[in-house]
Write an enzyme that holds these catalytic residues in place. Structure first.
Site, short mmCIF file in Angstrom:
data_model
loop_
_atom_site.label_atom_id
_atom_site.label_comp_id
_atom_site.label_asym_id
_atom_site.label_seq_id
_atom_site.Cartn_x
_atom_site.Cartn_y
_atom_site.Cartn_z
N GLY A 57 121.84 -21.05 -14.12
CA GLY A 57 121.57 -20.58 -15.48
C GLY A 57 120.84 -21.66 -16.27
N CYS A 84 124.03 -24.63 -8.72
CA CYS A 84 123.31 -25.24 -9.84
C CYS A 84 124.20 -25.25 -11.09
CB CYS A 84 121.99 -24.54 -10.07
SG CYS A 84 120.83 -25.52 -11.08
N TYR A 85 123.90 -24.43 -12.09
CA TYR A 85 124.77 -24.37 -13.27
C TYR A 85 126.20 -24.05 -12.85
CZ TYR A 85 126.78 -22.89 -17.74
OH TYR A 85 127.59 -22.75 -18.85
N HIS A 172 119.32 -24.57 -4.85
CA HIS A 172 119.30 -23.10 -4.77
C HIS A 172 119.09 -22.64 -3.32
CE1 HIS A 172 119.27 -22.12 -9.10
NE2 HIS A 172 118.69 -23.29 -9.22
N GLU A 174 119.25 -19.65 -2.28
CA GLU A 174 118.75 -18.28 -2.26
C GLU A 174 117.24 -18.18 -2.21
OE1 GLU A 174 119.50 -19.23 -6.69
OE2 GLU A 174 120.24 -19.81 -4.73
N SER A 226 109.64 12.66 -7.58
CA SER A 226 108.42 12.16 -8.20
C SER A 226 107.34 11.86 -7.18
CB SER A 226 108.73 10.86 -8.97
OG SER A 226 109.09 9.83 -8.05
N GLY A 227 107.73 11.82 -5.89
CA GLY A 227 106.79 11.42 -4.85
C GLY A 227 107.00 9.99 -4.42
N GLY A 228 107.74 9.23 -5.22
CA GLY A 228 108.03 7.84 -4.87
C GLY A 228 109.16 7.74 -3.87
N VAL A 229 109.32 6.55 -3.30
CA VAL A 229 110.33 6.36 -2.26
C VAL A 229 111.74 6.50 -2.81
CG1 VAL A 229 110.34 3.84 -2.52
CG2 VAL A 229 111.09 4.86 -0.37
N ASP A 230 111.98 6.09 -4.05
CA ASP A 230 113.34 6.12 -4.61
C ASP A 230 113.86 7.55 -4.70
OD1 ASP A 230 112.80 3.46 -4.91
OD2 ASP A 230 112.41 3.58 -7.05
N SER A 231 113.08 8.44 -5.33
CA SER A 231 113.54 9.82 -5.48
C SER A 231 113.55 10.54 -4.14
CB SER A 231 112.65 10.56 -6.48
OG SER A 231 111.32 10.71 -5.99
N LYS A 371 114.98 -2.45 -3.46
CA LYS A 371 113.91 -1.58 -2.96
C LYS A 371 113.76 -1.65 -1.45
CE LYS A 371 111.02 0.35 -5.10
NZ LYS A 371 110.82 1.75 -5.56
#
Length: 515
Positions: A57, A84-85, A172, A174, A226-231, A371
């Site tokens: 942070g 870190c923090y 870090h 990550e 919607s045509g996107g991968v999520d929907s 994603k």
């Protein structure tokens, strides 16, 4: 939270890398979730974490008003890792001393692992390169702690408690710049916390199908495509769980990509044989957006109207109790800041833009996924590569890529330009190497010369970024030759654009979308 799953909880203290911690832990096969540092200890207990990570942070632990978690976090009976923090906070909590460093530690730094660091650093060489990003450091270890690693700018670069399973590191693990960072996080999650590491797309699908069935019962569900991968993945997952109880609705808002309806219908009506309704609502959306230029008002307007269209369709098709939508974990994180509503980056119509009087209960099966995890789930569900690997597309569609007022003419111009850019990326075999690429139509015009005539047409920008989960991103160093082809084709083939620019800003400080 994922039910009946081993989980590592990440307490967020505002680091730009917090989401990467959870992402890297998940890459080890262990589910990880983020919650603000202000989360009550009672709620944390209810989440049943197998271990807790204190994120980095920007604050100093000795500063007035510095973020502090409930110290009873150390009484949960589970291992704790400070980063870190998080290390400085742990040191402060146990009576150590944190002071400003004589030189700010930022960038790569050689790390030397000391005797006794085996549990956390098992499998790592005794010397490795790590990524530092701090202005303070632990100057005096708390009683009961011993050093397990050192660096030139941080004598106590890592520490652990002699008797308890409390660990802390100044660097870090990550970020990709840290050697063996994933190994360190894996050691904590699996070896120290005892997690089995059996979280996978297949196990997610299995547990989520059970949860959807339990939630929905014999009720009916609407899902917006919607045509996107999520929907698309949301629809496929819900369809697998409840079959004909699902009705998918594709709303052509007039803000979609070129040939969106054809792609959606082929995938879900022809391949999945799902109940699909297509609604042409272009006039309704463009009318509602007339004169609207503020980005947040655009998002709110579209989100509210989207739900109204759904309610209209529900009335035609019978009774529906649930609405399924493709909210992702970054949507949730960006919409709920650790520092409160004032620090929220933007609202998402999937999260913060829904009308308060919404008539549906929400089903959001992807709410805890990043994603790239959604893509893996899509592949496991049998969706085609054309759907799974499509670049992200914002819920409000082209409305956030047409800066200024949204009109049909400006959307049509942008659709053609965007399609050309995607075509050329695919021809160059770089489409799947890029996280997200798109064009933006700017609210300014520029003088140009075409043939022997002076022109005064729109300026468009091309944006291409690489990212892991959309929370942070860097602009792509695409070949100049490719950029020249994209620019040349758009200016020559799209009437209304006379100048192209390339966006070379990263997130942060910029966002991926322009609005």
């Amino acid at each position: 939270m994922m039910e009946n799953r081993e989980m590592i909880l990440v307490l967020d203290f505002g680091s730009q890398y917090t989401q990467l911690i959870a992402r890297r832990v998940r890459e080890t096969g262990v589910y990880s979730e983020i919650t603000p540092y202000t989360t009550s200890i009672e709620k944390i207990k209810d989440m049943h974490p197998r271990g807790v990570i204190l994120s980095g942070g920007p604050a100093s632990v000795y500063a007035e008003g510095a973020p502090k978690a409930d110290p009873t976090i150390y009484s949960l009976g589970v291992p704790v890792l400070g980063i870190c923090y998080g290390m400085q906070l742990m040191a402060d909590n146990f009576g150590g001393k944190v002071t400003p460093a004589s030189t700010r530690g930022y960038g790569r730094s050689p790390l030397k692992i000391l005797d006794g660091g085996g549990e956390l650093f098992d499998g790592c060489p005794t010397e490795l390169s790590v990524w530092m990003s701090h202005g303070d450091h632990v100057d005096k270890l708390p009683e009961g702690f011993v050093p397990i690693a050192s660096a030139a700018d941080a004598p106590y670069a890592a520490m652990k408690h002699e008797n308890l399973e409390f660990f802390a590191i100044q660097f870090h693990p990550e970020v990709t710049h840290t050697d063996y960072g994933k190994c360190i996080l894996s050691n904590f999650a699996k070896n120290i916390c005892g997690c089995a590491g059996d979280w996978s797309p297949e196990s997610f699908i299995e547990s989520e199908i059970r949860r959807i069935k339990d939630t929905v019962g014999d009720k009916r569900v609407l899902c917006g495509l919607s045509g996107g991968v999520d929907s698309a993945v949301t629809a496929a997952l819900v369809h697998k769980a409840i079959g004909d109880q699902l009705t998918c609705v594709f709303v052509d808002t007039g803000l979609m990509r070129l040939n969106e309806a054809v792609i959606v219908e082929k995938a879900f009506r022809d391949e999945f044989h799902a109940d699909l309704v297509s609604v042409n609502a272009e006039d309704r959306f463009l009318t509602a957006l007339k004169g609207v230029t503020d980005p947040e008002k655009k998002r709110k307007t579209i989100g509210e109207l989207f739900i109204r269209v759904f309610e209209d369709e529900a009335a035609k098709k019978g009774d529906f109790d649930f609405l399924a939508q493709g909210t992702l974990y970054p949507d949730v994180i960006e919409s709920v800041s650790v520092n409160g509503p004032s620090a929220t980056i933007k609202s998402h119509h999937n999260v913060g833009g829904l009308p308060k009087d919404i008539k549906f209960k929400l089903v959001e099966p992807l709410r805890e996924l990043f994603k790239d995890e959604v893509r893996e789930v899509g592949k496991a569900l049998g969706l085609s590569d054309d759907i799974v690997y499509r670049h992200p597309f914002p819920g409000p569609g082209l409305a956030v890529r047409v800066l200024g007022e949204v009109t049909k003419e400006r959307c049509d111009i942008l659709r053609l330009a965007d399609n050309i850019a995607v075509e050329e990326l695919k021809k160059a075999r770089l489409y799947r190497e890029v996280w997200q690429a798109f064009c933006v139509l700017l609210p300014i015009s520029s003088v140009g010369v075409m043939g022997d005539e002076r022109t005064y047409d729109n300026v468009a920008a091309f944006r291409a970024v690489n990212s892991v989960d959309g929370m942070t991103a860097d602009w792509c160093r695409l070949p100049y030759e490719l950029l020249a082809v994209i620019s040349g084709r758009i200016i020559n083939e799209v009437k209304g654009i006379s100048r192209m620019v390339y966006d070379i800003s990263s997130k942060p400080p910029a966002t991926i979308e322009w609005e």
